[in-house]
Design a protein around this motif. Structure first.
Motif, PDB file in Angstrom:
ATOM      1  N   ASP A  48       0.831  -1.202   0.000  1.00 54.82           N
ATOM      2  CA  ASP A  48       0.000   0.000   0.000  1.00 54.82           C
ATOM      3  C   ASP A  48       0.869   1.256   0.000  1.00 54.82           C
ATOM      4  O   ASP A  48       0.610   2.207  -0.740  1.00 54.82           O
ATOM      5  N   GLN A  49       1.903   1.263   0.841  1.00 55.90           N
ATOM      6  CA  GLN A  49       2.802   2.417   0.915  1.00 55.90           C
ATOM      7  C   GLN A  49       3.562   2.582  -0.398  1.00 55.90           C
ATOM      8  O   GLN A  49       3.752   3.700  -0.880  1.00 55.90           O
ATOM      9  N   LEU A  50       3.977   1.475  -0.987  1.00 58.19           N
ATOM     10  CA  LEU A  50       4.683   1.510  -2.260  1.00 58.19           C
ATOM     11  C   LEU A  50       3.804   2.120  -3.348  1.00 58.19           C
ATOM     12  O   LEU A  50       4.248   2.982  -4.118  1.00 58.19           O
ATOM     13  N   GLU A  51       2.549   1.692  -3.412  1.00 52.53           N
ATOM     14  CA  GLU A  51       1.602   2.236  -4.387  1.00 52.53           C
ATOM     15  C   GLU A  51       1.433   3.743  -4.188  1.00 52.53           C
ATOM     16  O   GLU A  51       1.440   4.509  -5.151  1.00 52.53           O
ATOM     17  N   GLU A  52       1.305   4.148  -2.940  1.00 57.14           N
ATOM     18  CA  GLU A  52       1.129   5.566  -2.621  1.00 57.14           C
ATOM     19  C   GLU A  52       2.357   6.377  -3.039  1.00 57.14           C
ATOM     20  O   GLU A  52       2.231   7.459  -3.626  1.00 57.14           O
ATOM     21  N   ASP A  53       3.550   5.861  -2.727  1.00 60.07           N
ATOM     22  CA  ASP A  53       4.785   6.548  -3.100  1.00 60.07           C
ATOM     23  C   ASP A  53       4.918   6.684  -4.613  1.00 60.07           C
ATOM     24  O   ASP A  53       5.340   7.726  -5.118  1.00 60.07           O
ATOM     25  N   TYR A  54       4.546   5.641  -5.325  1.00 60.66           N
ATOM     26  CA  TYR A  54       4.649   5.674  -6.787  1.00 60.66           C
ATOM     27  C   TYR A  54       3.651   6.674  -7.376  1.00 60.66           C
ATOM     28  O   TYR A  54       4.003   7.485  -8.241  1.00 60.66           O
ATOM     29  N   LYS A  55       2.423   6.638  -6.897  1.00 62.07           N
ATOM     30  CA  LYS A  55       1.392   7.547  -7.417  1.00 62.07           C
ATOM     31  C   LYS A  55       1.709   9.010  -7.105  1.00 62.07           C
ATOM     32  O   LYS A  55       1.371   9.895  -7.882  1.00 62.07           O
ATOM     33  N   SER A  56       2.357   9.260  -5.978  1.00 64.35           N
ATOM     34  CA  SER A  56       2.691  10.636  -5.608  1.00 64.35           C
ATOM     35  C   SER A  56       3.984  11.126  -6.264  1.00 64.35           C
ATOM     36  O   SER A  56       4.340  12.286  -6.134  1.00 64.35           O
ATOM     37  N   GLY A  57       4.694  10.213  -6.944  1.00 64.27           N
ATOM     38  CA  GLY A  57       5.915  10.598  -7.643  1.00 64.27           C
ATOM     39  C   GLY A  57       7.164  10.562  -6.791  1.00 64.27           C
ATOM     40  O   GLY A  57       8.218  11.041  -7.211  1.00 64.27           O
ATOM     41  N   GLU A  62      10.975   2.276 -12.133  1.00 65.19           N
ATOM     42  CA  GLU A  62      12.007   1.243 -11.924  1.00 65.19           C
ATOM     43  C   GLU A  62      12.126   0.884 -10.437  1.00 65.19           C
ATOM     44  O   GLU A  62      12.162  -0.293 -10.078  1.00 65.19           O
ATOM     45  N   GLU A  63      12.172   1.907  -9.583  1.00 61.26           N
ATOM     46  CA  GLU A  63      12.236   1.663  -8.141  1.00 61.26           C
ATOM     47  C   GLU A  63      10.992   0.918  -7.661  1.00 61.26           C
ATOM     48  O   GLU A  63      11.080   0.022  -6.824  1.00 61.26           O
ATOM     49  N   TYR A  64       9.852   1.311  -8.202  1.00 57.78           N
ATOM     50  CA  TYR A  64       8.578   0.670  -7.861  1.00 57.78           C
ATOM     51  C   TYR A  64       8.612  -0.821  -8.196  1.00 57.78           C
ATOM     52  O   TYR A  64       8.256  -1.659  -7.370  1.00 57.78           O
ATOM     53  N   GLU A  65       9.056  -1.158  -9.391  1.00 57.70           N
ATOM     54  CA  GLU A  65       9.094  -2.558  -9.822  1.00 57.70           C
ATOM     55  C   GLU A  65      10.078  -3.386  -9.000  1.00 57.70           C
ATOM     56  O   GLU A  65       9.790  -4.528  -8.635  1.00 57.70           O
ATOM     57  N   ILE A  66      11.224  -2.809  -8.686  1.00 59.14           N
ATOM     58  CA  ILE A  66      12.232  -3.521  -7.876  1.00 59.14           C
ATOM     59  C   ILE A  66      11.668  -3.827  -6.495  1.00 59.14           C
ATOM     60  O   ILE A  66      11.740  -4.965  -6.015  1.00 59.14           O
ATOM     61  N   ARG A  67      11.100  -2.830  -5.859  1.00 53.24           N
ATOM     62  CA  ARG A  67      10.558  -3.020  -4.502  1.00 53.24           C
ATOM     63  C   ARG A  67       9.359  -3.967  -4.509  1.00 53.24           C
ATOM     64  O   ARG A  67       9.210  -4.786  -3.600  1.00 53.24           O
ATOM     65  N   LYS A  68       8.540  -3.864  -5.541  1.00 53.86           N
ATOM     66  CA  LYS A  68       7.375  -4.740  -5.656  1.00 53.86           C
ATOM     67  C   LYS A  68       7.823  -6.209  -5.746  1.00 53.86           C
ATOM     68  O   LYS A  68       7.245  -7.086  -5.093  1.00 53.86           O
TER      69      LYS A  68
END
Length: 78
Positions: A48-57, A62-68
């Motif tokens: 959830d936090q990862l999604e929020e961080d990605y959506k907020s920029g 790339e960072e999103y996919e690695i962490r996911k």
């Protein structure tokens, strides 16, 4: 993966120390279920936090996919 191995070792040690009575199995099952649920709840919060961080920029795609991928490797559900 490391946590699963650690849990297996702890279970084996507990088996050796307590014997195989029904009280042990009931308590062991309850403990394992609770521990597993706690890890999955934490994984859900991280996603959830990862999604929020990605959506907020705050993070790149790339960072999103690695962490996911990291979260998925540590989770049974994802």
């Amino acid at each position: 993966m490391v946590m699963r191995c650690l849990m297996a070792v702890l279970l084996a040690v507990a088996l050796g120390l307590s014997g195989c009575n029904k009280d042990f199995w009931g308590g062991g099952a309850t403990g394992a279920l609770g521990t597993g649920a706690a890890y999955e709840i934490q994984s859900k919060r991280q996603m959830d936090q990862l999604e929020e961080d990605y959506k907020s920029g705050k993070i790149t795609k790339e960072e999103y996919e690695i962490r996911k991928d990291q979260i998925r490797k540590g989770s049974v559900i994802y």
